[in-house]
Scaffold this motif. Structure first.
Motif, short mmCIF file in Angstrom:
data_model
loop_
_atom_site.label_atom_id
_atom_site.label_comp_id
_atom_site.label_asym_id
_atom_site.label_seq_id
_atom_site.Cartn_x
_atom_site.Cartn_y
_atom_site.Cartn_z
N LYS A 36 0.03 10.01 -0.34
CA LYS A 36 0.82 9.41 -1.41
C LYS A 36 -0.08 8.72 -2.43
CE LYS A 36 4.95 8.66 1.38
NZ LYS A 36 5.96 7.67 1.86
N LEU A 37 -1.22 8.23 -1.97
CA LEU A 37 -2.09 7.48 -2.86
C LEU A 37 -2.96 8.36 -3.76
CD1 LEU A 37 -3.23 4.59 -0.49
CD2 LEU A 37 -1.82 4.39 -2.55
N ARG A 38 -3.31 9.54 -3.29
CA ARG A 38 -4.22 10.39 -4.07
C ARG A 38 -3.70 10.67 -5.49
NH1 ARG A 38 -5.51 13.93 1.14
NH2 ARG A 38 -7.45 12.94 1.81
N PRO A 39 -2.47 11.16 -5.64
CA PRO A 39 -2.01 11.41 -7.02
C PRO A 39 -1.88 10.13 -7.83
CG PRO A 39 -0.23 11.75 -5.43
CD PRO A 39 -1.48 11.62 -4.64
N ARG A 40 -1.58 9.03 -7.19
CA ARG A 40 -1.45 7.77 -7.92
C ARG A 40 -2.81 7.29 -8.42
NH1 ARG A 40 2.14 3.34 -5.06
NH2 ARG A 40 1.68 2.44 -7.11
N LEU A 41 -3.85 7.51 -7.63
CA LEU A 41 -5.19 7.13 -8.08
C LEU A 41 -5.63 7.99 -9.25
CD1 LEU A 41 -6.70 6.61 -4.54
CD2 LEU A 41 -6.63 4.86 -6.30
N VAL A 42 -5.24 9.25 -9.23
CA VAL A 42 -5.57 10.14 -10.34
C VAL A 42 -4.85 9.72 -11.61
CG1 VAL A 42 -5.38 12.50 -11.21
CG2 VAL A 42 -6.12 12.10 -8.85
N SER A 43 -3.59 9.34 -11.48
CA SER A 43 -2.79 8.99 -12.65
C SER A 43 -3.06 7.58 -13.16
CB SER A 43 -1.30 9.12 -12.32
OG SER A 43 -0.90 8.10 -11.41
N GLY A 44 -3.66 6.74 -12.32
CA GLY A 44 -3.90 5.35 -12.71
C GLY A 44 -2.79 4.40 -12.34
N ASP A 45 -1.72 4.91 -11.70
CA ASP A 45 -0.61 4.08 -11.25
C ASP A 45 -0.87 3.64 -9.81
OD1 ASP A 45 1.84 2.82 -10.88
OD2 ASP A 45 2.86 4.69 -10.36
N THR A 46 -1.79 2.74 -9.65
CA THR A 46 -2.27 2.39 -8.31
C THR A 46 -1.60 1.13 -7.80
OG1 THR A 46 -4.05 0.96 -9.09
CG2 THR A 46 -4.54 3.31 -8.95
N PRO A 47 -1.63 0.94 -6.46
CA PRO A 47 -1.24 -0.36 -5.92
C PRO A 47 -2.30 -1.41 -6.28
CG PRO A 47 -2.10 1.03 -4.17
CD PRO A 47 -2.04 1.87 -5.41
N ASP A 48 -2.02 -2.66 -5.94
CA ASP A 48 -2.97 -3.73 -6.22
C ASP A 48 -3.94 -3.94 -5.06
OD1 ASP A 48 -1.82 -4.85 -8.83
OD2 ASP A 48 -0.07 -4.77 -7.50
N LEU A 49 -3.49 -3.62 -3.87
CA LEU A 49 -4.30 -3.78 -2.66
C LEU A 49 -3.95 -2.62 -1.75
CD1 LEU A 49 -6.19 -5.61 -0.86
CD2 LEU A 49 -4.08 -6.72 -0.05
N MET A 50 -4.96 -1.98 -1.15
CA MET A 50 -4.62 -0.83 -0.31
C MET A 50 -5.56 -0.70 0.89
SD MET A 50 -5.79 2.43 -2.65
CE MET A 50 -7.52 2.87 -2.91
N PHE A 51 -4.94 -0.20 1.94
CA PHE A 51 -5.63 0.22 3.16
C PHE A 51 -5.22 1.67 3.34
CE2 PHE A 51 -4.83 -0.12 8.04
CZ PHE A 51 -5.89 0.72 8.30
N PRO A 52 -6.02 2.62 2.77
CA PRO A 52 -5.52 3.98 2.58
C PRO A 52 -5.65 4.93 3.76
CG PRO A 52 -7.64 3.75 1.52
CD PRO A 52 -7.30 2.40 2.09
N GLY A 53 -6.09 4.42 4.93
CA GLY A 53 -6.07 5.29 6.09
C GLY A 53 -7.30 6.16 6.24
N TRP A 54 -7.34 6.87 7.35
CA TRP A 54 -8.58 7.50 7.82
C TRP A 54 -8.96 8.76 7.05
CZ3 TRP A 54 -7.89 12.45 9.59
CH2 TRP A 54 -6.61 12.79 10.02
N ASP A 55 -8.07 9.30 6.19
CA ASP A 55 -8.41 10.54 5.51
C ASP A 55 -8.62 10.34 4.00
OD1 ASP A 55 -9.07 13.22 5.83
OD2 ASP A 55 -7.12 13.91 5.16
N MET A 56 -8.94 9.12 3.62
CA MET A 56 -9.27 8.85 2.22
C MET A 56 -10.78 8.62 2.12
SD MET A 56 -8.19 8.41 -0.93
CE MET A 56 -6.46 7.91 -0.96
N ASP A 57 -11.44 9.36 1.24
CA ASP A 57 -12.87 9.21 1.03
C ASP A 57 -13.09 8.06 0.05
OD1 ASP A 57 -15.58 9.36 0.56
OD2 ASP A 57 -15.54 11.34 -0.36
N HIS A 58 -13.22 6.85 0.58
CA HIS A 58 -13.34 5.72 -0.34
C HIS A 58 -14.68 5.67 -1.04
CE1 HIS A 58 -14.34 3.82 3.67
NE2 HIS A 58 -15.37 3.44 2.97
N TRP A 59 -15.72 6.29 -0.45
CA TRP A 59 -17.00 6.33 -1.18
C TRP A 59 -16.90 7.29 -2.38
CZ3 TRP A 59 -18.70 2.08 -0.25
CH2 TRP A 59 -18.92 1.58 1.03
N GLY A 60 -16.07 8.31 -2.24
CA GLY A 60 -15.82 9.16 -3.39
C GLY A 60 -15.11 8.37 -4.50
N LEU A 61 -14.19 7.48 -4.09
CA LEU A 61 -13.52 6.63 -5.08
C LEU A 61 -14.52 5.71 -5.78
CD1 LEU A 61 -10.30 5.58 -3.10
CD2 LEU A 61 -10.56 7.45 -4.75
#
Length: 463
Positions: free
Chosen positions: A100-125
């Protein structure tokens, strides 16, 4: 590195390579770094409220809804809102929140604080400039008391969230990896917990003689065998350098003498019939149920085990942590501990980052951290948070953490997903006796070589 303070990857781990850490009192196995600063979009420092500044507005929190749920985060948010009546916090979670977070990060409509789970590449972010840098926040005061917020964290765990010396993600709870056994079953049969691999080989026939499988494992997810046996035994035989080299894609590291010996130990247990029959086909919950029902004496797993299995644990069944039995004549530190964290972060497009920082300061304050330990049955990244009434299953892992001279973490599966999948497939083939330990190492090294030569894959280095 020398032990300085003190890094848990599991079913819930995120993208930190066999990254280690350093802090007061413990040595650790390095931290991640990007291929070059030029490859990264400069991160913005997160805005921090000044002392006494009134907080207002809405805060959206998105969190991975795993074994620990999200009820604790909601409760903390409710308490925070009571203290800050002009702030409204909405907490939402999902078992696959990253999707659910991937498209929101692309669009810029992000949450303010997130714990995005084990399949999010946060270093890529980080490399895309999608996350705030958090050093300014860490250098500000904690929620309670004086000094710096950063000093309330275990330093080695904090270091896991750094890239090129800057902080982008923050730890919350931590996971300790190891093996588990039922102390009542061991006491009833007069069995002694094996501290060395040699003692394990002596114990297993005694267990089999009682009609119990000595070891079961989560065969559908070979990652458990990676952190339960392969990498701890590689460390035990060759020291942390052997693991660091493998994760740093050093040529030949995946077929080093230490890695080969670890593979041989895994295969030997299978050849001697010490694994539960059919374990290669079991899921995590299936194998863990077999263990809790007394059909197997030991199982590798992280400290989430009790929470994950609480609804199906039979009356009277107990579980106690043990370190994987070490290789008696190895170069590695017998106290070395594999751990992992679940990091939180603030997107650079967050609408209310000041309040997000303040909320996370509250969530990591010592009283709240102690409550999380007590209610959720896992250790926290906050200093002193285990100075409370620890659940019985956490007492041994907590002591192992404090007694350890070195800690390390397996995260290459998130840095190099294709490589790791090929290595795990090879491990399954070896467990099925389709290939030899030597052939396993050859396949693992071939997977590393492909990754090494692929310039499109960012490389992370640990020290």
């Amino acid at each position: 590195m020398t032990k300085n303070g003190w890094i848990w990857a599991g079913a819930t781990s995120l993208a930190l390579l066999l990254a280690g850490c350093s802090g007061e009192g413990k040595s650790a196995s390095g931290t991640g770094s990007s291929p070059s600063d030029d490859a990264m979009v400069a991160a913005k420092p997160v805005p921090v409220a000044k002392p006494g500044e009134k907080l207002t507005g809405n805060v959206e929190v998105q969190a991975f809804k795993g074994g620990f749920g999200i009820d604790f985060y909601q409760k903390a948010a409710d308490e925070f809102m009571a203290k800050n009546p002009d702030v409204k916090v909405k907490v939402e979670g999902d078992p696959r929140v990253w999707e659910k977070l991937r498209p929101r990060l692309v669009s810029g409509d992000t949450p303010d604080l997130m714990f995005p789970g084990w399949d999010m590449d946060h270093w890529g972010l980080v490399q895309e400039g999608q996350l705030y840098s958090l050093d300014a926040a860490l250098d500000s005061e904690p929620y309670e008391g004086t000094g710096k917020w950063r000093d309330t964290f275990e330093p080695a765990l904090l270091k896991l969230g750094q890239l090129n010396g800057k902080q982008y993600v923050l730890p919350y709870y931590m996971i300790v990896m190891g093996w588990w056994y039922d102390p009542g079953v061991f006491a009833k049969n007069g069995w002694t917990v094996p501290k060395t691999y040699e003692e394990l080989l002596e114990l297993c026939p005694k267990i089999k003689a009682k009609g119990i499988a000595p070891i079961t494992f989560q065969g559908k997810y070979p990652y458990y065998m990676m952190f339960g046996m392969l990498l701890p035994w590689c460390q035990s035989v060759g020291g942390l350098q052997a693991i660091n080299d493998a994760q740093n894609l050093v040529p030949g590291a995946w077929k080093s003498p230490a890695m080969l010996q670890a593979a041989k130990m895994i295969r030997e247990l299978g050849d001697k019939g010490f694994y539960q029959e059919g374990a290669v086909g079991l899921s995590h919950t299936e194998s863990q149920t077999e263990f809790l029902n007394g059909h197997a004496a030991m199982i590798p797993c992280g400290t989430w085990l009790e929470s994950e299995m609480k609804n199906v644990t039979p009356p009277g069944a107990k579980m106690q942590f043990m370190l994987p039995p070490v290789f008696k004549d190895g170069k590695g530190d017998p106290s070395a501990l594999m751990i992992d964290i679940e990091p939180w972060m603030i997107p650079s497009a967050a609408k209310n980052p000041k309040a997000a920082v303040a909320l996370y300061k509250y969530m990591t304050s010592l009283p709240v951290a102690k409550r999380f330990v007590e209610e959720k049955g896992t250790l926290m990244a906050i200093k002193g948070s285990d100075d409370t009434k620890l659940p019985e299953t956490l007492q041994v892992p907590a002591k192992a953490f404090h007694d350890s001279k070195a800690v390390y973490c397996y995260q290459a599966r998130h840095y190099y997903k294709v490589m790791d999948k090929e290595i795990q497939d090879a491990l399954t083939s070896m467990l099925n006796k389709q290939i030899t330990p030597e052939q396993f190492c050859d396949r693992a090294e071939a997977a590393a070589e492909k990754t090494r030569k692929d310039d499109s894959i960012p490389k992370r280095k640990i020290e």
